[in-house]
Write an enzyme that holds these catalytic residues in place. Structure first.
Site, PDB file in Angstrom:
ATOM      1  CB  CYS A 156      -0.931  -0.005   1.206  1.00 33.66           C
ATOM      2  SG  CYS A 156      -2.036   1.399   1.174  1.00 33.66           S
ATOM      3  N   GLY A 191      -0.805  -6.978 -12.224  1.00 34.22           N
ATOM      4  CA  GLY A 191      -0.516  -5.646 -12.755  1.00 34.22           C
ATOM      5  C   GLY A 191      -0.821  -5.500 -14.225  1.00 34.22           C
ATOM      6  NE  ARG A 220      -5.278  -0.793 -11.895  1.00 35.17           N
ATOM      7  CZ  ARG A 220      -4.180  -0.235 -12.379  1.00 35.17           C
ATOM      8  NH1 ARG A 220      -4.127   1.076 -12.514  1.00 35.17           N
ATOM      9  NH2 ARG A 220      -3.145  -0.979 -12.722  1.00 35.17           N
TER      10      ARG A 220
HETATM   11  C1  LIG Z   1      -8.593   1.425  -5.682  1.00 39.56           C
HETATM   12  C2  LIG Z   1      -7.497   0.434  -5.360  1.00 39.56           C
HETATM   13  C3  LIG Z   1      -7.375  -0.069  -4.081  1.00 39.56           C
HETATM   14  C4  LIG Z   1      -6.374  -1.006  -3.778  1.00 39.56           C
HETATM   15  N1  LIG Z   1      -6.328  -1.552  -2.513  1.00 39.56           N
HETATM   16  C5  LIG Z   1      -5.415  -2.521  -2.247  1.00 39.56           C
HETATM   17  C6  LIG Z   1      -5.420  -3.195  -0.984  1.00 39.56           C
HETATM   18  O1  LIG Z   1      -6.258  -2.963  -0.107  1.00 39.56           O
HETATM   19  N2  LIG Z   1      -4.460  -4.141  -0.789  1.00 39.56           N
HETATM   20  C7  LIG Z   1      -3.529  -4.448  -1.741  1.00 39.56           C
HETATM   21  O2  LIG Z   1      -2.679  -5.310  -1.521  1.00 39.56           O
HETATM   22  N3  LIG Z   1      -3.539  -3.855  -2.946  1.00 39.56           N
HETATM   23  C8  LIG Z   1      -4.459  -2.925  -3.216  1.00 39.56           C
HETATM   24  N4  LIG Z   1      -4.494  -2.364  -4.462  1.00 39.56           N
HETATM   25  C9  LIG Z   1      -3.562  -2.837  -5.500  1.00 39.56           C
HETATM   26  C10 LIG Z   1      -4.208  -3.954  -6.344  1.00 39.56           C
HETATM   27  O3  LIG Z   1      -4.495  -5.088  -5.560  1.00 39.56           O
HETATM   28  C11 LIG Z   1      -3.287  -4.375  -7.494  1.00 39.56           C
HETATM   29  O4  LIG Z   1      -2.064  -4.816  -6.956  1.00 39.56           O
HETATM   30  C12 LIG Z   1      -3.007  -3.228  -8.466  1.00 39.56           C
HETATM   31  O5  LIG Z   1      -4.172  -2.498  -8.746  1.00 39.56           O
HETATM   32  C13 LIG Z   1      -2.407  -3.749  -9.787  1.00 39.56           C
HETATM   33  O6  LIG Z   1      -3.241  -4.716 -10.363  1.00 39.56           O
HETATM   34  P1  LIG Z   1      -4.312  -4.373 -11.540  1.00 39.56           P
HETATM   35  O7  LIG Z   1      -3.547  -3.675 -12.623  1.00 39.56           O
HETATM   36  O8  LIG Z   1      -4.854  -5.707 -11.924  1.00 39.56           O
HETATM   37  O9  LIG Z   1      -5.350  -3.467 -10.936  1.00 39.56           O
HETATM   38  C14 LIG Z   1      -5.463  -1.417  -4.772  1.00 39.56           C
HETATM   39  C15 LIG Z   1      -5.598  -0.908  -6.073  1.00 39.56           C
HETATM   40  C16 LIG Z   1      -6.596   0.003  -6.376  1.00 39.56           C
HETATM   41  C17 LIG Z   1      -6.714   0.517  -7.781  1.00 39.56           C
END
Ligand SMILES: Cc1cc2nc3c(=O)[nH]c(=O)nc-3n(C[C@H](O)[C@H](O)[C@H](O)COP(=O)(O)O)c2cc1C
Length: 327
Positions: free
Chosen positions: A103, A203, A227
């Site tokens: 985070c 990611g 996302r």
């Molecule tokens: C709005 C938002 C909230 C997130 N909250 C967390 C969280 O609580 N814990 C965590 O490990 N990652 C959190 N992430 C990161 C995501 O789990 C993920 O690692 C990151 O978005 C990349 O993956 P993606 O491209 O598939 O979204 C958050 C991401 C977003 C966009």
């Protein structure tokens, strides 16, 4: 027991990412109504004091997204409290517990938790180990590639592995990068070459082709999508369909059910205005993946309805009209 078993036809194990604010209980339940993923993860649960342990009193992890298991993610920097919370989570029947080392929020990192742990591999190791030793559940780590840079990348990977965790999820951006540059998938491949434990790649998977490319380029053991699933709730089914070599056509009825579940979950929690805004937030993500829906975006997002039925009577036909799947 294999923790990340393959699905039929070689489909990788698929995990819905934790997303604080967006991927809350309402979203997870709505996503569970569509399905396609093997596991979900809660947004981070802060562990700054044991007062938060009491706040878990009503939570049962076995129920929320059933039959899809829901893992719990903890975020904190005090090894003893994290172990205490892990024991409490085990009592609540979560299938696994994840340690947040990613985070980027300064309110979090200011307290030494989240991605701050990546500045101190020894502390990361100590916290993960105390959690591993406290419970019989699998404990895992989800991390970014570093804090300011990737100097400690290898140390952090090994610190996590040597704590006895079961697998590691890598979101390959540093804390400082936030969400700016593309995720550096080469680092997932590097983690695979360094670690003996399984690595979950995460990611920038927005479509099936991205998933295939990540698997091919990194050799990661499983995929986590965040996302991409908010934009396209069918992405997990589409990945499965690719491996199973069957056609998959997302159904409008599934989207209606998705929103219905979402509504029913938020109903008890907030006033009407809050509900409409939350609905609009979910719909605004959906628009991003679809040119036809995008055209209707403004009308829906700027509409001024104050009662839910009127808003839905306006928005749902517009959504349906624009619904054409690009994947
Ligand atoms: C709005 C938002 C909230 C997130 N909250 C967390 C969280 O609580 N814990 C965590 O490990 N990652 C959190 N992430 C990161 C995501 O789990 C993920 O690692 C990151 O978005 C990349 O993956 P993606 O491209 O598939 O979204 C958050 C991401 C977003 C966009």
């Amino acid at each position: 027991m294999t923790l990340l078993p393959k699905n039929p036809c070689g489909t990788p194990y698929l995990i819905l990412a934790p997303m604080e604010g967006v991927g809350d209980r309402c979203f997870r339940k709505a996503m569970a109504s569509i399905g396609g993923f093997n596991e979900a993860v809660t947004e981070f649960i802060r562990v700054p004091s044991n007062a938060h342990i009491k706040s878990l009193a009503k939570v049962y992890f076995a129920d929320e997204t059933a039959p899809i298991p829901l893992a719990a993610q903890l975020m904190g920097s005090d090894a003893d409290l994290m172990a205490e919370m892990a024991i409490e989570i085990e009592r609540k029947r979560a299938p696994r517990i994840d340690l947040n080392c990613g985070c980027p929020s300064n309110t979090v990192t200011g307290k030494g938790a989240g991605s701050s742990l990546l500045r101190d591999p020894e502390l990361l190791h100590q916290i993960a180990k105390s959690m591993v030793q406290a419970v019989s559940l699998p404990v895992t780590v989800k991390m970014r590639s570093g804090f300011e840079d990737t100097t400690l990348f290898k140390e952090n990977l090994l610190a996590a592995q040597e704590s006895g965790i079961s697998f590691l999820t890598l979101h390959p951006r540093t804390k400082v990068e936030g969400y700016g540059p593309p995720a550096n998938w080469d680092l997932i491949a590097e983690a695979k070459s360094i670690l003996k434990i399984p690595v979950v790649g995460n990611g920038d998977i927005l479509k099936v082709e991205d998933a295939l490319k990540m698997l091919q380029n990194t050799k990661c053991d499983a995929l986590m999508i965040g996302r991409g699933a908010v934009i396209n709730p069918f992405i997990f089914h589409q990945i499965r369909a690719h491996f199973q070599k069957v056609p998959y056509q997302p159904q409008w009825e599934s989207i209606v059910r998705y929103f219905e579940v979402y509504f029913s979950e938020i109903s008890a929690e907030m006033p009407t205005r809050g509900k409409i805004n939350k609905m609009k937030q979910l719909m605004s993500f959906l628009f991003k993946g679809n040119a036809e829906l995008l055209k209707r975006r403004d009308a829906i997002l700027t509409s001024a309805y104050t009662d839910l039925d009127s808003f839905l009577n306006f928005a749902m036909p517009l959504l349906q009209e624009g619904w054409s799947f690009s994947n």
